[in-house]
Design a protein around this motif. Structure first.
Motif, PDB file in Angstrom:
ATOM      1  N   LEU A 129      22.963  67.338  40.998  1.00  0.00           N
ATOM      2  CA  LEU A 129      22.976  67.393  42.471  1.00  0.00           C
ATOM      3  C   LEU A 129      21.666  67.040  42.918  1.00  0.00           C
ATOM      4  CD1 LEU A 129      24.648  71.153  42.866  1.00  0.00           C
ATOM      5  CD2 LEU A 129      25.751  69.153  43.566  1.00  0.00           C
ATOM      6  N   SER A 130      21.569  67.154  44.214  1.00  0.00           N
ATOM      7  CA  SER A 130      20.175  66.474  44.884  1.00  0.00           C
ATOM      8  C   SER A 130      18.870  67.470  44.269  1.00  0.00           C
ATOM      9  CB  SER A 130      20.285  66.417  46.400  1.00  0.00           C
ATOM     10  OG  SER A 130      21.549  65.296  46.884  1.00  0.00           O
ATOM     11  N   GLY A 131      19.038  68.601  44.460  1.00  0.00           N
ATOM     12  CA  GLY A 131      17.894  69.390  43.980  1.00  0.00           C
ATOM     13  C   GLY A 131      17.512  69.028  42.657  1.00  0.00           C
ATOM     14  N   PRO A 132      18.299  69.344  41.758  1.00  0.00           N
ATOM     15  CA  PRO A 132      17.751  69.047  40.333  1.00  0.00           C
ATOM     16  C   PRO A 132      17.489  67.753  40.124  1.00  0.00           C
ATOM     17  CG  PRO A 132      19.824  70.232  40.326  1.00  0.00           C
ATOM     18  CD  PRO A 132      19.738  69.980  41.671  1.00  0.00           C
ATOM     19  N   GLN A 133      17.902  66.691  40.693  1.00  0.00           N
ATOM     20  CA  GLN A 133      17.603  65.077  40.716  1.00  0.00           C
ATOM     21  C   GLN A 133      15.940  65.142  41.060  1.00  0.00           C
ATOM     22  OE1 GLN A 133      19.665  61.561  41.482  1.00  0.00           O
ATOM     23  NE2 GLN A 133      21.590  62.714  41.975  1.00  0.00           N
ATOM     24  N   VAL A 134      15.718  65.833  42.060  1.00  0.00           N
ATOM     25  CA  VAL A 134      14.292  65.632  42.452  1.00  0.00           C
ATOM     26  C   VAL A 134      13.432  66.236  41.523  1.00  0.00           C
ATOM     27  CG1 VAL A 134      12.479  66.442  44.280  1.00  0.00           C
ATOM     28  CG2 VAL A 134      14.743  65.614  44.975  1.00  0.00           C
ATOM     29  N   GLU A 135      13.626  67.338  41.003  1.00  0.00           N
ATOM     30  CA  GLU A 135      12.723  67.966  39.963  1.00  0.00           C
ATOM     31  C   GLU A 135      12.557  67.152  38.832  1.00  0.00           C
ATOM     32  OE1 GLU A 135      10.023  70.631  38.814  1.00  0.00           O
ATOM     33  OE2 GLU A 135      11.132  70.408  40.636  1.00  0.00           O
ATOM     34  N   ALA A 136      13.951  66.629  38.338  1.00  0.00           N
ATOM     35  CA  ALA A 136      13.992  65.890  37.343  1.00  0.00           C
ATOM     36  C   ALA A 136      13.013  64.591  37.382  1.00  0.00           C
ATOM     37  CB  ALA A 136      15.364  65.339  36.745  1.00  0.00           C
ATOM     38  N   ILE A 137      12.990  63.946  38.534  1.00  0.00           N
ATOM     39  CA  ILE A 137      12.188  62.566  38.769  1.00  0.00           C
ATOM     40  C   ILE A 137      10.666  62.938  38.760  1.00  0.00           C
ATOM     41  CG2 ILE A 137      11.618  61.039  40.552  1.00  0.00           C
ATOM     42  CD1 ILE A 137      14.600  61.291  41.424  1.00  0.00           C
ATOM     43  N   ARG A 138      10.446  64.173  39.393  1.00  0.00           N
ATOM     44  CA  ARG A 138       9.149  64.829  39.453  1.00  0.00           C
ATOM     45  C   ARG A 138       8.405  64.826  38.076  1.00  0.00           C
ATOM     46  NH1 ARG A 138       9.800  69.038  44.166  1.00  0.00           N
ATOM     47  NH2 ARG A 138       9.161  67.930  46.002  1.00  0.00           N
ATOM     48  N   ARG A 139       9.301  65.391  37.163  1.00  0.00           N
ATOM     49  CA  ARG A 139       8.878  65.923  35.468  1.00  0.00           C
ATOM     50  C   ARG A 139       8.990  64.448  34.803  1.00  0.00           C
ATOM     51  NH1 ARG A 139       8.316  71.050  34.629  1.00  0.00           N
ATOM     52  NH2 ARG A 139       9.194  72.803  36.052  1.00  0.00           N
ATOM     53  N   GLY A 140       9.397  63.316  35.281  1.00  0.00           N
ATOM     54  CA  GLY A 140       9.434  62.191  34.635  1.00  0.00           C
ATOM     55  C   GLY A 140      10.998  62.173  33.622  1.00  0.00           C
ATOM     56  N   ARG A 141      11.586  63.193  33.602  1.00  0.00           N
ATOM     57  CA  ARG A 141      12.897  63.075  33.165  1.00  0.00           C
ATOM     58  C   ARG A 141      13.961  62.108  33.686  1.00  0.00           C
ATOM     59  NH1 ARG A 141      17.507  65.961  32.531  1.00  0.00           N
ATOM     60  NH2 ARG A 141      17.226  67.339  34.316  1.00  0.00           N
ATOM     61  N   LEU A 142      14.009  61.833  34.780  1.00  0.00           N
ATOM     62  CA  LEU A 142      14.797  60.552  35.325  1.00  0.00           C
ATOM     63  C   LEU A 142      13.507  59.588  36.027  1.00  0.00           C
ATOM     64  CD1 LEU A 142      17.389  62.464  37.245  1.00  0.00           C
ATOM     65  CD2 LEU A 142      17.637  61.192  35.264  1.00  0.00           C
ATOM     66  N   ASP A 143      14.076  58.398  35.759  1.00  0.00           N
ATOM     67  CA  ASP A 143      13.184  57.248  36.541  1.00  0.00           C
ATOM     68  C   ASP A 143      13.486  57.014  37.952  1.00  0.00           C
ATOM     69  OD1 ASP A 143      11.975  56.375  33.918  1.00  0.00           O
ATOM     70  OD2 ASP A 143      13.899  55.546  33.339  1.00  0.00           O
ATOM     71  N   ALA A 144      14.853  57.406  38.290  1.00  0.00           N
ATOM     72  CA  ALA A 144      15.231  57.357  39.704  1.00  0.00           C
ATOM     73  C   ALA A 144      16.409  58.264  39.865  1.00  0.00           C
ATOM     74  CB  ALA A 144      15.546  55.964  40.103  1.00  0.00           C
ATOM     75  N   GLY A 145      16.631  58.518  41.345  1.00  0.00           N
ATOM     76  CA  GLY A 145      18.067  59.147  41.375  1.00  0.00           C
ATOM     77  C   GLY A 145      18.780  58.840  42.655  1.00  0.00           C
ATOM     78  N   MET A 146      19.957  58.927  42.813  1.00  0.00           N
ATOM     79  CA  MET A 146      20.698  58.663  44.083  1.00  0.00           C
ATOM     80  C   MET A 146      20.971  60.009  44.859  1.00  0.00           C
ATOM     81  SD  MET A 146      23.146  55.609  42.979  1.00  0.00           S
ATOM     82  CE  MET A 146      22.629  53.908  42.600  1.00  0.00           C
ATOM     83  N   LEU A 147      20.297  60.174  46.024  1.00  0.00           N
ATOM     84  CA  LEU A 147      20.468  61.898  46.383  1.00  0.00           C
ATOM     85  C   LEU A 147      20.546  61.882  47.658  1.00  0.00           C
ATOM     86  CD1 LEU A 147      17.538  63.080  46.836  1.00  0.00           C
ATOM     87  CD2 LEU A 147      17.384  62.559  44.410  1.00  0.00           C
TER      88      LEU A 147
END
Length: 302
Positions: A129-147
């Motif tokens: 979901l959008s919220g967890p994506q933002v946190e994962a991007i901030r922590r460097g666990r994701l490089d990008a997200g669609m949200l």
């Protein structure tokens, strides 16, 4: 150890003579001889036997030549890979996508085209979901997200709008609302409503609730779903109605219908989001690809 010296050593062995190697490098012969001497001192043993007929390798030199040739090959490969990663042609792209967009043809098509154009970029897609994506991007666990609705006050994030969606009322095809659809949100105040937990994605949740309240609508929530797919299934089961992005209907179960309401006019920008300091060119390649054609969903018949 200086890689240039290793390359000089390789050329001398390939040429079989310091004089011809000096012309090939190019480097003055005395300077090349000095570099070979420094290399032998660094290794700690004699690598070459010099004579007026040329050079030949010692046993240690034979082993050193084989090992350094592999090392230099790996070094050249590492340089090529680094350049290709910097150009977005190689490496890995860890991408978050909201659950509902994994079945949407436009998004699937974009990801497939990316893989076809950049087959050596490993695309790892994670459904969040959008919220967890933002946190994962901030922590460097994701490089990008669609949200939807990234934080507006976070200067560490960059965004690019992929397309803008709109909201629709989703009901069971056999429900009273399907046969007599409302014209405004306020008419839904007494209806059973399927919604989602605010903790899952608070920014998105609050945007929608505030938009509802401005139009005099407060949802009577009887059931919560963990994601849009679950919410659609609950609506199809006749447990209530819901309000969801129109593109959600692209993969909706049978027995559902959607309706546009006059005051349900909140725009939903689907954003590609990444860290400002990521420096990952593969993200830029994905943006460039998305810009080549419209990702706007086809209008769903209601």
């Amino acid at each position: 150890m200086d890689f240039k010296r290793l390359k000089y050593f390789q050329v001398v062995v390939e040429e079989g003579a310091i004089s011809s190697a000096a012309r090939r490098v190019p480097l003055a012969q005395p300077a090349l001889s000095r570099q070979l001497q420094l290399l032998e001192e660094e290794v700690g043993t004699t690598l070459l036997i010099r004579s007026r007929h040329g050079i030949r390798l010692t046993a240690a030199g034979e082993a050193f030549y084989r090992d350094t040739r592999r090392l230099l090959d790996e070094f050249e490969k590492a340089k090529r890979n680094a350049r290709r990663i910097a150009d977005g042609q190689f490496g890995q792209l860890r991408l978050g996508v909201t659950v509902m967009h994994l079945w949407v043809p436009q998004i699937i098509g974009l990801l497939n085209r990316f893989r076809e154009c950049y087959p050596e970029v490993t695309l790892k897609v994670e459904s969040l979901l959008s919220g967890p994506q933002v946190e994962a991007i901030r922590r460097g666990r994701l490089d990008a997200g669609m949200l939807f609705f990234p934080p507006e006050d976070d200067s560490s994030l960059c965004c690019h709008c992929l397309y803008e969606d709109h909201l629709v009322l989703v009901t069971s095809a056999t429900s009273r609302l399907a046969h007599n659809p409302p014209k405004s949100l306020a008419e839904l105040n007494d209806e059973n409503f399927i919604w989602f937990d605010r903790n899952a994605t608070p920014v998105y949740h609050d945007k929608l609730i505030h938009a509802f309240q401005r139009e005099g609508f407060t949802p009577h929530v009887v059931q919560e779903g963990t994601d849009n797919a679950t919410m659609l299934c609950l609506v199809a089961a006749g447990m209530g109605c819901s309000i969801l992005p129109a593109m959600t209907m692209a993969g909706a179960p049978e027995g559902l219908v959607s309706h546009r309401l006059e005051d349900l006019n909140l725009t939903l920008p689907l954003m590609l989001v990444w860290r400002r300091d990521s420096g990952l060119s593969a993200v830029r390649r994905l943006i460039e690809m998305a810009e080549t054609e419209s990702l706007a969903p086809h209008e769903v018949k209601e």
